[in-house]
Motif scaffolding. Sequence first.
Motif, PDB file in Angstrom:
ATOM      1  N   GLU A 149     -97.646  -3.869 -21.816  1.00 37.61           N
ATOM      2  CA  GLU A 149     -98.774  -3.657 -22.732  1.00 37.61           C
ATOM      3  C   GLU A 149     -98.487  -2.561 -23.758  1.00 37.61           C
ATOM      4  OE1 GLU A 149     -99.783  -5.075 -18.766  1.00 37.61           O
ATOM      5  OE2 GLU A 149     -99.009  -3.123 -19.430  1.00 37.61           O
ATOM      6  N   TYR A 150     -97.646  -1.591 -23.368  1.00 37.11           N
ATOM      7  CA  TYR A 150     -97.374  -0.467 -24.267  1.00 37.11           C
ATOM      8  C   TYR A 150     -96.693  -0.916 -25.570  1.00 37.11           C
ATOM      9  CZ  TYR A 150     -98.892   3.699 -21.733  1.00 37.11           C
ATOM     10  OH  TYR A 150     -99.644   4.683 -21.169  1.00 37.11           O
ATOM     11  N   ILE A 151     -95.917  -1.996 -25.493  1.00 38.49           N
ATOM     12  CA  ILE A 151     -95.211  -2.481 -26.678  1.00 38.49           C
ATOM     13  C   ILE A 151     -96.206  -2.884 -27.770  1.00 38.49           C
ATOM     14  CG2 ILE A 151     -93.769  -4.371 -27.551  1.00 38.49           C
ATOM     15  CD1 ILE A 151     -92.221  -4.295 -24.965  1.00 38.49           C
ATOM     16  N   GLN A 152     -97.392  -3.330 -27.366  1.00 31.32           N
ATOM     17  CA  GLN A 152     -98.384  -3.824 -28.323  1.00 31.32           C
ATOM     18  C   GLN A 152     -99.246  -2.712 -28.929  1.00 31.32           C
ATOM     19  OE1 GLN A 152    -100.538  -7.307 -26.632  1.00 31.32           O
ATOM     20  NE2 GLN A 152     -99.059  -7.194 -24.968  1.00 31.32           N
ATOM     21  N   LEU A 153     -99.015  -1.460 -28.529  1.00 29.53           N
ATOM     22  CA  LEU A 153     -99.871  -0.372 -28.997  1.00 29.53           C
ATOM     23  C   LEU A 153     -99.655  -0.011 -30.465  1.00 29.53           C
ATOM     24  CD1 LEU A 153     -99.915   2.030 -25.905  1.00 29.53           C
ATOM     25  CD2 LEU A 153    -101.659   0.404 -26.648  1.00 29.53           C
ATOM     26  N   SER A 154     -98.669  -0.637 -31.097  1.00 29.44           N
ATOM     27  CA  SER A 154     -98.490  -0.420 -32.535  1.00 29.44           C
ATOM     28  C   SER A 154     -99.707  -0.934 -33.309  1.00 29.44           C
ATOM     29  CB  SER A 154     -97.227  -1.127 -33.030  1.00 29.44           C
ATOM     30  OG  SER A 154     -97.308  -2.521 -32.757  1.00 29.44           O
ATOM     31  N   MET A 159     -90.527   5.651 -30.817  1.00 26.05           N
ATOM     32  CA  MET A 159     -90.909   5.794 -32.224  1.00 26.05           C
ATOM     33  C   MET A 159     -90.905   4.446 -32.946  1.00 26.05           C
ATOM     34  SD  MET A 159     -89.054   9.407 -33.180  1.00 26.05           S
ATOM     35  CE  MET A 159     -89.969   9.649 -34.700  1.00 26.05           C
ATOM     36  N   GLU A 160     -89.934   3.614 -32.613  1.00 28.49           N
ATOM     37  CA  GLU A 160     -89.833   2.307 -33.271  1.00 28.49           C
ATOM     38  C   GLU A 160     -90.970   1.388 -32.834  1.00 28.49           C
ATOM     39  OE1 GLU A 160     -86.911  -1.584 -33.104  1.00 28.49           O
ATOM     40  OE2 GLU A 160     -86.044   0.394 -32.668  1.00 28.49           O
ATOM     41  N   ARG A 161     -91.194   1.309 -31.531  1.00 34.70           N
ATOM     42  CA  ARG A 161     -92.190   0.355 -31.008  1.00 34.70           C
ATOM     43  C   ARG A 161     -93.622   0.777 -31.300  1.00 34.70           C
ATOM     44  NH1 ARG A 161     -90.132  -3.698 -28.188  1.00 34.70           N
ATOM     45  NH2 ARG A 161     -88.059  -3.522 -27.251  1.00 34.70           N
ATOM     46  N   LEU A 162     -93.873   2.065 -31.392  1.00 38.09           N
ATOM     47  CA  LEU A 162     -95.230   2.541 -31.662  1.00 38.09           C
ATOM     48  C   LEU A 162     -95.472   2.788 -33.144  1.00 38.09           C
ATOM     49  CD1 LEU A 162     -95.834   5.025 -28.685  1.00 38.09           C
ATOM     50  CD2 LEU A 162     -96.481   2.619 -28.878  1.00 38.09           C
ATOM     51  N   HIS A 170     -93.155   6.912 -22.422  1.00 35.02           N
ATOM     52  CA  HIS A 170     -91.886   6.286 -22.035  1.00 35.02           C
ATOM     53  C   HIS A 170     -92.098   4.900 -21.444  1.00 35.02           C
ATOM     54  CE1 HIS A 170     -93.315   8.354 -18.398  1.00 35.02           C
ATOM     55  NE2 HIS A 170     -92.780   7.337 -17.765  1.00 35.02           N
ATOM     56  N   CYS A 171     -93.349   4.573 -21.093  1.00 32.99           N
ATOM     57  CA  CYS A 171     -93.655   3.239 -20.548  1.00 32.99           C
ATOM     58  C   CYS A 171     -93.366   2.135 -21.565  1.00 32.99           C
ATOM     59  CB  CYS A 171     -95.122   3.163 -20.123  1.00 32.99           C
ATOM     60  SG  CYS A 171     -95.534   4.160 -18.676  1.00 32.99           S
ATOM     61  N   VAL A 172     -93.166   2.511 -22.826  1.00 32.55           N
ATOM     62  CA  VAL A 172     -92.872   1.529 -23.862  1.00 32.55           C
ATOM     63  C   VAL A 172     -91.428   1.032 -23.772  1.00 32.55           C
ATOM     64  CG1 VAL A 172     -92.029   3.059 -25.695  1.00 32.55           C
ATOM     65  CG2 VAL A 172     -93.339   1.033 -26.303  1.00 32.55           C
ATOM     66  N   SER A 173     -90.586   1.785 -23.098  1.00 33.74           N
ATOM     67  CA  SER A 173     -89.156   1.478 -23.078  1.00 33.74           C
ATOM     68  C   SER A 173     -88.800   0.454 -22.004  1.00 33.74           C
ATOM     69  CB  SER A 173     -88.336   2.749 -22.851  1.00 33.74           C
ATOM     70  OG  SER A 173     -86.973   2.435 -22.684  1.00 33.74           O
ATOM     71  N   ALA A 209    -107.320   2.215 -20.170  1.00 36.01           N
ATOM     72  CA  ALA A 209    -106.041   1.596 -19.827  1.00 36.01           C
ATOM     73  C   ALA A 209    -105.566   0.745 -21.002  1.00 36.01           C
ATOM     74  CB  ALA A 209    -106.197   0.721 -18.587  1.00 36.01           C
ATOM     75  N   PRO A 210    -104.251   0.581 -21.182  1.00 36.92           N
ATOM     76  CA  PRO A 210    -103.749  -0.193 -22.323  1.00 36.92           C
ATOM     77  C   PRO A 210    -104.266  -1.633 -22.321  1.00 36.92           C
ATOM     78  CG  PRO A 210    -101.984   0.282 -20.752  1.00 36.92           C
ATOM     79  CD  PRO A 210    -103.150   1.130 -20.367  1.00 36.92           C
ATOM     80  N   GLU A 211    -104.435  -2.210 -21.122  1.00 39.94           N
ATOM     81  CA  GLU A 211    -104.922  -3.593 -21.037  1.00 39.94           C
ATOM     82  C   GLU A 211    -106.323  -3.712 -21.640  1.00 39.94           C
ATOM     83  OE1 GLU A 211    -102.213  -2.717 -17.536  1.00 39.94           O
ATOM     84  OE2 GLU A 211    -103.914  -1.734 -18.513  1.00 39.94           O
TER      85      GLU A 211
END
Length: 599
Positions: A152-157, A184-187, A140-143, A113-115
Motif C-alpha cells: 500500500e505504501y507504493i500508492q502513497l504518491s 523519495m522516488e516512490r513517494l 521504509h515500508c515503501v521499499s 492506516a494506509p489501506e
Amino acid sequence: MSEALNILKEIFGYPAFRGQQAEVIAHLAGGGDCLVLMPTGGGKSLCYQIPALLRNGVAIVVSPLIALMHNQVTALHEIGVRAAVLNSSLSQQEAILVEQKLLADEYDLLYVAPERLLTARFLNLIARIPIALFAIDEAHCVSQWGHDFRPEYIQLSILHERFPAVPRIALTATADMDTRREIMERLGLDLAKVFVSSFDRPNIRYQIIDKTNSRSQLLAFIQAEHPSDAGIVYCLSRKKVEEITLWLVKQGLNAVAYHAGMSMQQRNVNQEKFLREESIIMVATIAFGMGIDKPDVRFVAHLDLPKSIEGYYQETGRAGRDGQAANAWMAYGLGDVIQQRRMIEESEAQFKFKQGAARKLEAMLSLCETTTCRRIRLLSYFGERVDTEGCGNCDICLNPPKVWDATVEVQKAMSCVYRTGQIFGAGHLIDVLRGNLTDRVKEWHHDRISTFGIGKNMPEKTWRAIFRQIVALGLLTPDSEGHGALHLTEASRAVLKGQQNVYLRQQTRTEQLSKKRNRDDLTPLDSAERYLWEQLRSWRAKTAKEHGVPAYVIFHDATLHELVRLCPQTEDELSQVTGVGVRKLDKYGVYLMQILRGG
C-alpha cells in the motif's frame, strides 16, 4: 520557533530540542517537504506532532500498525493533545463518530492506516477539511527490498497528486542509500529536503556470541544482565517461538509469544500484556515490533541470524528507547548461515531480488565476523563515518578478539570437503578431520581417505568456528537441496593452491564481558533513594492501571530517575523536570509532591 519551543516545554515537558529536530520542525512548519532518517528513540514523532500544533488544520499521520496508532494517541491524550485513530479496529459507529469530529475541526492529529487512507471515501472526506500536513511514518515500508515491505505504501504518491499544497514528511529509522532513493522516488519526494541524523545508539551494547547451546546461553545472559527487565527475544520460526516461550516460562520467567500463526485476538492480548507490564519478555518472529513504543525494553536478543543489517538495526533499536543502557545480544552459528543461504536459494523471487538478498546477508555476516568495532561497522553500512577507532561499548571493544593465520586449517577443511565428495555437512566433516570412527565414517570408508584424522589436534568447538567463518567468507557454500552439504566455491581455489592466506577470529570467553562493561548506567541509588524510586514506581503502576494505559505513558523511567535525583520540593521545581509538562503537572503534581516531600 519560539512558539515551537514553548509547545515542546509546556505540552511535551522537554526543555530543548535534540539533534536536527528544530531544523525539521522549522522546515515542515514552513510548508516544506522532507525525508527524515532518525534512529529509534531519537524523537521522530515530535518532528510532525509539533508542526501539527503549529499549522492550521489536522495532520494526517499514515502508520502501518494499529497498535502503534493507539499507543501514540493514548500518550497524546495524556498531555492534552486532540488526536484520534481511524482504522479497522473501530466499529462502524465509532468510525462515523471520528469522521464527524474530523469535519467539526475537533482533532489536531488523525492516525490512519494506509489501506484506509487510499480509499476514495477517505480521500473525499479529507478534501473537505484544511490539512496541516501528511506524515508518512515507517517510510521504509515503501521499499520492495526492505524487511517490512507494505504494498500500500507504493500508492502513497497519490497524496502529492491530490493535495500538492500540503507539506509531507516521511520518517524512518532504517534505510540504506538504495532504500532512501526508493522512498523519495516512490513517494514523489524528489524536491524534499533530506535530514539524516546519526544512526548511533550509544546506550545500546552490541554483543554477538558463538552459538553452542542457545537456550542455556540465553538464560545465562538474562539471569546475569536482566533478571527483572523487559526484553524481546527474536526467533526465525513460529515453532521455535512457541518452544522458547514455554521453556522460559518453565525457568520461572514471565514470557509471552507473538507470531503470525496465532489468532489476532491472542496476538493483541499478548502485545497489550507486553506493553503494560514492566518485567516481561516477548518471544516473537519479526512479525512483532515495528512501531512498538515501549521505552523501557532493556534487551533485544536474537536466537537466529537476521536476514539483513537493516532488520538487525530495526529490531535491536527497540531496546533502550528511553536512552538508558540496553543490550543487543545474539547467538550465531554455522547453522544460521546455511539456513539463510538456503532460504535465498529456495526463494521463488526473481534473480535480481535474490542477488539483493544475498548482498544484504553478506553484509550481515560481515558484521558478525568482524574483528573491529561492531558499532563502527554498523554505522558505516548506513553511510555514516566515525572518527574514533572503537565505541568502547560492544563485545569487540570490550574483549578484543585475537586473529590467527588459519590458512593451513582452512586448507584441511576444504580438502576434506573435496575428498568426501562435497555431499556432507560440517558435523560429518569434523568427525573425519578429528579421526572419529563413527558409524557413518565407517559406512562411507572415510577412515581410509587422506584427510582422516589430520585435524585431531583441534577440539570440535574450534572446527565448528572454522567452518562457520569460512562459509561466512564465501569459501564454502551450502547446497541448494536443503541438506546442509558444503561445496567448494570459485574463491576456494586460491586458498587451496596457497595463493591466498586466511585469517580467522579466535574463540573468546564471553563470560569475561560483563566484568569489563562500560555502560552509562545511572549513579547507584543509596537506600533512601531506592525507597523513593520504589514509591514512585508503585504510584506510577497504580495510576497507569486506573487510567488503563501502560506505565510509561504516565512517566518514563528517565523522568522517575530525575525525580529521585533532584527530589523537587515545589511545583515550580517539579515543572523543570524533563517529561513533566503543564498537563501532567496539573494531573499528577499533587500526588508527586506528597511522595517527594515524604522522600
